[in-house]
Design a protein around this motif. Structure first.
Motif, PDB file in Angstrom:
ATOM      1  N   ALA B 171      -0.854 -14.881 -94.589  1.00  0.00           N
ATOM      2  CA  ALA B 171      -0.384 -16.307 -93.897  1.00  0.00           C
ATOM      3  C   ALA B 171       1.043 -16.597 -94.626  1.00  0.00           C
ATOM      4  O   ALA B 171       1.920 -16.872 -94.097  1.00  0.00           O
ATOM      5  N   SER B 172       0.970 -16.384 -96.086  1.00  0.00           N
ATOM      6  CA  SER B 172       1.950 -16.922 -96.854  1.00  0.00           C
ATOM      7  C   SER B 172       3.206 -16.050 -96.659  1.00  0.00           C
ATOM      8  O   SER B 172       4.501 -16.335 -96.744  1.00  0.00           O
ATOM      9  N   MET B 173       2.988 -14.602 -96.647  1.00  0.00           N
ATOM     10  CA  MET B 173       4.089 -13.566 -96.366  1.00  0.00           C
ATOM     11  C   MET B 173       4.588 -13.762 -95.218  1.00  0.00           C
ATOM     12  O   MET B 173       5.990 -13.604 -94.813  1.00  0.00           O
ATOM     13  N   ARG B 174       3.869 -14.234 -94.071  1.00  0.00           N
ATOM     14  CA  ARG B 174       4.645 -14.413 -92.768  1.00  0.00           C
ATOM     15  C   ARG B 174       5.841 -15.423 -92.826  1.00  0.00           C
ATOM     16  O   ARG B 174       6.890 -15.056 -92.365  1.00  0.00           O
ATOM     17  N   THR B 175       5.629 -16.588 -93.587  1.00  0.00           N
ATOM     18  CA  THR B 175       6.603 -17.566 -93.709  1.00  0.00           C
ATOM     19  C   THR B 175       7.563 -16.895 -94.755  1.00  0.00           C
ATOM     20  O   THR B 175       8.926 -17.108 -94.297  1.00  0.00           O
ATOM     21  N   GLU B 176       7.364 -16.403 -95.596  1.00  0.00           N
ATOM     22  CA  GLU B 176       8.228 -15.700 -96.475  1.00  0.00           C
ATOM     23  C   GLU B 176       9.256 -14.821 -95.698  1.00  0.00           C
ATOM     24  O   GLU B 176      10.366 -14.831 -95.781  1.00  0.00           O
ATOM     25  N   LEU B 177       8.720 -13.987 -94.695  1.00  0.00           N
ATOM     26  CA  LEU B 177       9.315 -12.942 -94.076  1.00  0.00           C
ATOM     27  C   LEU B 177      10.470 -13.700 -93.060  1.00  0.00           C
ATOM     28  O   LEU B 177      11.596 -13.456 -92.839  1.00  0.00           O
ATOM     29  N   ILE B 178       9.783 -14.920 -92.451  1.00  0.00           N
ATOM     30  CA  ILE B 178      10.712 -15.482 -91.510  1.00  0.00           C
ATOM     31  C   ILE B 178      11.956 -16.115 -92.301  1.00  0.00           C
ATOM     32  O   ILE B 178      13.021 -16.046 -91.852  1.00  0.00           O
ATOM     33  N   LYS B 179      11.698 -16.692 -93.660  1.00  0.00           N
ATOM     34  CA  LYS B 179      12.726 -17.375 -94.253  1.00  0.00           C
ATOM     35  C   LYS B 179      13.642 -16.162 -94.708  1.00  0.00           C
ATOM     36  O   LYS B 179      14.980 -16.356 -94.605  1.00  0.00           O
ATOM     37  N   LEU B 180      13.206 -14.933 -94.967  1.00  0.00           N
ATOM     38  CA  LEU B 180      14.019 -13.991 -95.459  1.00  0.00           C
ATOM     39  C   LEU B 180      14.980 -13.632 -94.295  1.00  0.00           C
ATOM     40  O   LEU B 180      16.158 -13.400 -94.737  1.00  0.00           O
ATOM     41  N   HIS B 181      14.362 -13.352 -93.135  1.00  0.00           N
ATOM     42  CA  HIS B 181      15.149 -13.054 -92.033  1.00  0.00           C
ATOM     43  C   HIS B 181      16.376 -13.922 -92.004  1.00  0.00           C
ATOM     44  O   HIS B 181      17.660 -13.616 -91.593  1.00  0.00           O
ATOM     45  N   ARG B 182      15.997 -15.486 -91.980  1.00  0.00           N
ATOM     46  CA  ARG B 182      17.107 -16.415 -91.682  1.00  0.00           C
ATOM     47  C   ARG B 182      18.323 -16.202 -92.819  1.00  0.00           C
ATOM     48  O   ARG B 182      19.275 -16.024 -92.504  1.00  0.00           O
ATOM     49  N   ARG B 183      17.640 -15.837 -93.955  1.00  0.00           N
ATOM     50  CA  ARG B 183      18.770 -15.771 -95.071  1.00  0.00           C
ATOM     51  C   ARG B 183      19.611 -14.520 -95.003  1.00  0.00           C
ATOM     52  O   ARG B 183      20.920 -14.673 -95.290  1.00  0.00           O
ATOM     53  N   LEU B 184      18.968 -13.325 -94.635  1.00  0.00           N
ATOM     54  CA  LEU B 184      19.490 -12.362 -94.739  1.00  0.00           C
ATOM     55  C   LEU B 184      20.424 -11.834 -93.445  1.00  0.00           C
ATOM     56  O   LEU B 184      21.557 -11.170 -93.264  1.00  0.00           O
TER      57      LEU B 184
END
Lengths: 325, 375, 445
Positions: B171-184
């Motif tokens: 669950a926490s990695m899901r949000t991390e990935l979403i944030k990462l996508h936005r950032r990259l």
């Protein structure tokens, strides 16, 4: 129902904590164990431990197996180290032959393992079998066959080489010091390549496919994948193979004996031309069982033990240090 | 530009196994696209074809407009994160991440910069000198991500990267990935079998089954307008309830039978298209969250009330799942935590038939009026 | 449902325990019993006052010899023949000595290991009482072969093996002008003659035909033709005196190209016997039966034998000796009686002649030309025993030493290979001397 079983469970531990009853299992089980172990321990003691100690004892005597032993202190060791050139010669021979055969065997085995563990290779199983088959041949047969193949005047090898004009006159494979060592090394490579190949293949199969996929994506070409990924990941197997080859190499006996001393090889000293293939084991055997110098043989065998132990220890240290890098 | 175009992509494993067929998809640059479906549906195969790890049997793959069918993986400007992380066991984290750059002969200083930055973003800086076997699952996952990030690729390909993590970490990695996508700000193509991941992360979801695309749509549309029973059943948790029955008509209108009860469609939905199916067998789909047991709803949806008894009730804390049964027919309802229904009770529940879905019992396609976009 | 421990189970528990204990003990004792029971060869056959005499051999004809002796002399003995493989003979003797088990009253000492065995000092001195061997009854050239380093006669040669030169008749006729033995012998009176003729043969045949098939044979014959011991009486190496001369002549032959390089007793050498490209072979008494006939089965009438230039030599042989620790005084005495009958009596010599086509050690028969009348060997078209008798008259032998194995098995083969490799004889001898001192640690110089 439930309450009854709960009661049983509570009671039993209390029973165990009291004095053990006569029929209690743990006590009797120990007694039986000794009976079952006794034959094996007796065997180990009689055939393993005692001979080792006995050998050490007779290495300080002069004994021909028939008459009484004469205590001569460290004479045997003195003669071995200081006067008998054959000890160092046999050590040298053993090292040279291992140096000729082990690296080549390993490299060939790696190549074969790499090629033969690739995917759709036609007749892959058949080739694997072919490379492995020499390993299960008896050294007797191998020695005789190689003696025939490498015979100077009637051997197949010389005939082919001359036919292909690689050499002008037949080479004395078994008659020349260095050629004899090379012949022996070739026989050993032929025999053990298959075995090492199998070990390496099983090591390779443990590397997950994903790692190779990642490497492809990262951009590694075939050569880079092999040297920077496959090889490092095979390190454990390689260490094992090298160390066991070293230990086995020091015990080399069958092949040189049969290459130069079978009924088909013509007359040589026991270690081949100029004793070029006199390995430490052959040296030991000759002294003990042919010349009946059991005391001297015992001294030789203990020196062998020291040498093998040293080399194993050193090579493991070297391999380990590589690991820590 | 890194838009990805797959036209009529086909993958056949000789002699006769077709893993993927008729696959058409256009992915715009910087999108987060999820390929979702059950095991064996071909989603990973498609991903690997995009990566170049599998040969494309038929069709065209273009990245940034260039035909990529024959281009080797390393030249496609993609990076991949594997389900099992595929880290190099004998290399440190730093080396794992820098390997691809080394192969490209990127200068050392630049390598250092990129690796350290990625490590900082992923919070693995203090792990740089460890080897994979000394890392936890989550840490390894981040290293795998880092390895992909340092390549600064045009496309990130992720093959079920969260499957091997425990639920909380996932669950926490899901949000991390979403944030990462936005950032990259890079295209993400993400494969998963978990519809929750798909729904929460994807901007565009491709539902696949047996090698074919079922539906491409936004999460909300997939939920509201599944184009067939498979998609309807796949999306949504707990799964949609399906009932086979006959669409009947009486004075009050079109209805279907649930045991001895009749559930009527609301007047707004009754329309000409139902005539075509009058008296014919249909498949009804009702989402558990559209079934209510409280007084107000029983009133509101009075036309579609059924009696059943609760076989099992699961108290989830924030809601309650009721597993209902009546004369062999089963229904799952998702109700609020204040419900009084418990295991063994006989209850009355009401179905919001306005949200119900109808499917053709043979080809499973959604019947008109609730159909999703064309695939 | 819960599993209940029935009352029945509880009652059987002690029974089970005793049973497994009993089984355990039984297995253990069987193993111990079985391991103790092995290894005692054959049992003694009956004992009703008769003495048990045991012989170990790898040739059952020796057993037959004893039976013939029993028929002839009817001694009160129970005879037992134990077959022991020749390769393991010495090891088995050694094992018996160490373990204290029954040694054979009659032990066979083949030439290969004779030096070592005799040096162990475990055989009876047959000249001393109660045996009373008279060495003047032994043919001269055999005496050094039966004597140990202290000058004691510890056995008698059962199958003397003097050697001559066998030759192929057509090759001799074609290249040497005759195949008649006495004519050949007059042409080949010295080794220089041999070498000269050899060079002619080489020319005539364009290098195809050789005098000898292997260096090993040539060198063996040549080095056996002197009686220099390998080690002097004061324990110093005498190798050069013993071997150098022979090696020099061999090298001459090899350099002249008249000796082929097949390995002695290898398949190629075996094939050469019927191949028709080699004229001469070493030929002790046992070669015709064991080597020549098997390898040249079609060669009937194609062979002959002459005495070599420089006289005959000894190649092989088997000695019967009596281990001092064997059996009882009585059994050893009986063993001696047999040996004496077989090797040092006319009856025994006749038996050996009739059954083994050979001569015994009994000196008187060597001056009796009619002894072997009428025994023509079809392969050789000659009376072989007579020929060997003649050859035996001037055979030279060297004393047996305990270093024989080292010299014959290790050093001389090295010498042969060195000659083949083209080393000079001085080099070769230097190398052999060095190796000799290394291998025989107790040489004094």
């Amino acid at each position: 129902m439930k309450e009854k079983s709960a009661r049983n469970i509570i009671i039993t531990p209390a029973t165990n904590s009291r004095k053990p009853r006569r029929g209690n299992k743990p006590g009797k089980r120990n007694r039986y164990a000794i009976f079952f172990l006794a034959p094996y321990i007796a065997g180990v003691l009689v055939f393993w431990i005692l001979p080792i100690l006995f050998t050490f004892a007779i290495s300080f005597t002069k004994w021909d197996g028939f008459n009484a032993m004469q205590f001569i202190g460290i004479e045997n060791y003195k003669h071995l180290f200081l006067e008998d050139g054959r000890f160092f010669k046999s050590l040298f021979n053993t090292v040279v032959i291992m140096g000729l055969s082990i690296p080549v065997t390993l490299v060939l085995a790696l190549i074969f393992a790499y090629i033969l563990s690739g995917k759709a290779l036609y007749a892959k199983r058949f080739l694997q079998l072919g490379v492995f088959l020499p390993y299960i041949m008896t050294p007797v047969a191998v020695g005789i066959i190689f003696a025939l193949l490498f015979d100077q005047h009637y051997g197949f090898v010389n005939r082919i080489l001359m036919y292909l004009h690689i050499i002008q006159s037949p080479l004395p494979w078994l008659g020349n010091e260095w050629l004899a060592r090379i012949t022996l090394a070739i026989a050993l490579i032929w025999m053990y390549c298959g075995y090492q190949m199998i070990l390496l293949m099983s090591g390779m199969s443990m590397i997950s496919e994903d790692v190779y996929d990642a490497a492809r994506i990262d951009g590694a070409n075939t050569r880079q994948v092999f040297f920077r990924i496959t090889l490092p990941l095979l390190k454990g197997v390689l260490v094992f193979v090298v160390i066991t080859s070293l230990i086995g190499g020091f015990q080399l006996f069958d092949e040189p004996l049969l290459l130069f001393n079978s009924s088909l090889s013509g007359k040589f000293p026991i270690g081949g031309p100029d004793n070029a293939a006199l390995t430490m084991s052959l040296f030991f055997y000759n002294e003990s069982y042919t010349n009946f110098n059991f005391g001297y043989g015992a001294a030789i065998s203990y020196m062998m033990f020291v040498v093998i132990a040293l080399i194993s220890f050193v090579s493991m240290k070297i391999m380990d240090r590589g690991d820590r890098l | 530009m890194a838009n990805i175009s797959l036209k009529n992509i086909r993958k056949v494993y000789p002699p006769d196994v077709t893993a993927v067929d008729g696959f058409n998809l256009e992915i715009e640059d910087r999108r987060f696209v999820v390929l979702v479906g059950p095991s064996g549906c071909g989603k990973t195969t498609v991903l690997r074809m995009i990566a170049g790890l599998e040969e494309i049997t038929g069709g065209e793959l273009r990245i940034g407009g260039q035909l990529m069918n024959e281009v080797p993986p390393k030249n496609r400007d993609i990076a991949m994160v594997f389900q099992n992380y595929a880290l190099y066991p004998h290399m440190t984290v730093f080396k794992n991440m820098s390997f691809s750059l080394e192969l490209r002969k990127v200068p050392k200083a630049e390598i250092k910069r990129r690796v350290e930055e990625a490590a900082r973003i992923l919070d693995i800086e203090r792990l740089l000198h460890r080897k994979p076997k000394a890392l936890s699952g989550g840490q390894r996952q981040r290293v795998a991500l880092g390895r992909a990030m340092v390549r600064e690729p045009a496309v990130f390909l992720l093959d079920e990267p969260l499957s091997n993590l425990d639920a909380k970490l996932r669950a926490s990695m899901r949000t991390e990935l979403i944030k990462l996508h936005r950032r990259l700000e890079t295209t993400f193509v993400y494969v998963t079998h978990d519809q929750t991941e798909a729904m929460t992360m994807g901007e565009l979801i491709v539902v696949m089954k047996d090698g074919f695309i079922q539906q491409i749509d936004t999460p909300q549309n997939l939920y509201d307008r599944p184009c067939n029973a498979f998609v309807a059943g796949f999306i949504g948790n707990p799964q949609m309830n399906f009932m086979n029955g006959v669409l009947e008509r009486d004075e009050r209108g079109f209805h279907m039978a649930f045991a001895k009860d009749r559930i009527y469609f609301p007047k707004e939905r009754q329309g000409g298209w139902m005539e075509a199916y009058s008296g014919k067998p249909v498949k009804l789909g009702v989402r558990p969250e559209d079934i209510y047991d409280d007084e107000a709803s029983l009133d509101k949806y009075g036309d579609a009330v059924i009696n059943a008894h609760v076989e099992v009730s699961e108290l989830m804390g924030s809601e309650v799942y009721l597993y209902l049964e009546r004369e062999g027919m089963n229904l799952t309802a998702r109700v609020g935590p204040g419900t009084t229904s418990r295991t063994g009770d006989k209850v009355k529940v009401a179905i919001d038939m306005g949200k119900a879905h109808l499917f053709d019992p043979e080809n499973e396609n959604a019947l008109s009026d609730r159909q999703g976009k064309d695939d | 449902m819960r599993i209940r421990k029935g009352k029945g189970n509880t009652m059987k528990q002690p029974m089970k325990k005793y049973f497994s204990a009993a089984l355990c003990l039984f297995a253990l004792s069987t193993m111990l019993f079985a391991s103790a029971c092995s290894n005692t060869g054959g049992a003694d056959s009956g004992g009703d006052g008769a003495v048990d005499v045991v012989m170990w051999g790898w040739g059952e004809e020796w057993g037959f010899a004893f039976e013939a002796y029993m028929e002839a002399e009817a001694p009160d003995v129970n005879f037992e023949y134990v077959a022991v493989d020749g390769d393991e003979y010495v090891q088995k003797l050694q094992a018996a000595v160490s373990a204290g088990t029954r040694l054979p009253d009659i032990a066979a000492l083949e030439m290969d290991s004779r030096g070592q065995l005799m040096s162990l000092g475990i055989f009876e001195n047959l000249e001393s009482p109660p045996y009373g061997l008279d060495r003047s009854e032994i043919m001269d050239f055999l005496i050094p072969l039966c004597t140990n380093s202290e000058g004691q006669v510890v056995g008698v040669e059962t199958q003397p093996a003097p050697g001559g030169l066998a030759y192929r008749r057509e090759l001799a006729k074609e290249y040497l002008g005759t195949d008649d033995p006495s004519e050949l012998e007059s042409k080949l009176q010295t080794w220089d003659d041999f070498i000269a003729l050899g060079k002619e043969v080489k020319e005539k045949s364009g290098g195809k035909v050789y005098m000898f098939a292997s260096i090993d044979e040539a060198a063996f014959i040549l080095t056996s033709q002197n009686s220099q011991p390998f080690v002097t009486e004061d324990g110093k190496s005498n190798l050069t005196a013993a071997l150098k001369g022979g090696f020099e002549t061999t090298k001459e032959m090899y350099d002249a190209g008249i000796v082929d390089v097949l390995g002695d007793q290898t398949p190629a050498w075996n094939a050469s016997l019927s191949g028709g490209e080699h004229i001469f072979y070493a030929c002790p008494t046992w070669y015709p039966f064991y080597v020549i006939e098997p390898n040249d089965p079609e060669g009937i009438g194609q062979w002959g034998i002459i005495s070599p230039p420089g006289g005959g030599y000894n190649m092989g042989g088997t000695l019967f000796g009596i281990p001092s620790e064997a059996g009882t005084e009585a059994s050893r005495l009986e063993a001696w009686k047999f040996i004496k009958w077989l090797t040092l009596s006319e009856a025994g010599a006749e038996w050996i002649r009739d059954n083994w086509d050979s001569a015994s050690s009994y000196k008187p028969i060597y001056s009796d030309p009619g002894f072997f009348e009428g025994q023509v060997n079809p392969y050789f078209e000659m009376n072989l025993p007579e020929a060997f008798l003649r050859i035996s008259q001037d055979v030279t032998t060297r004393p047996i030493t305990k270093y024989d194995t080292i010299v014959v098995d290790e050093l001389m083969p090295q010498g042969y290979r060195d000659i083949e490799a083209g080393k000079s004889v001085d080099e070769i001898m230097a190398g052999l001397e060095k190796s000799f001192k290394e291998q025989a640690g107790d040489l004094k110089g």
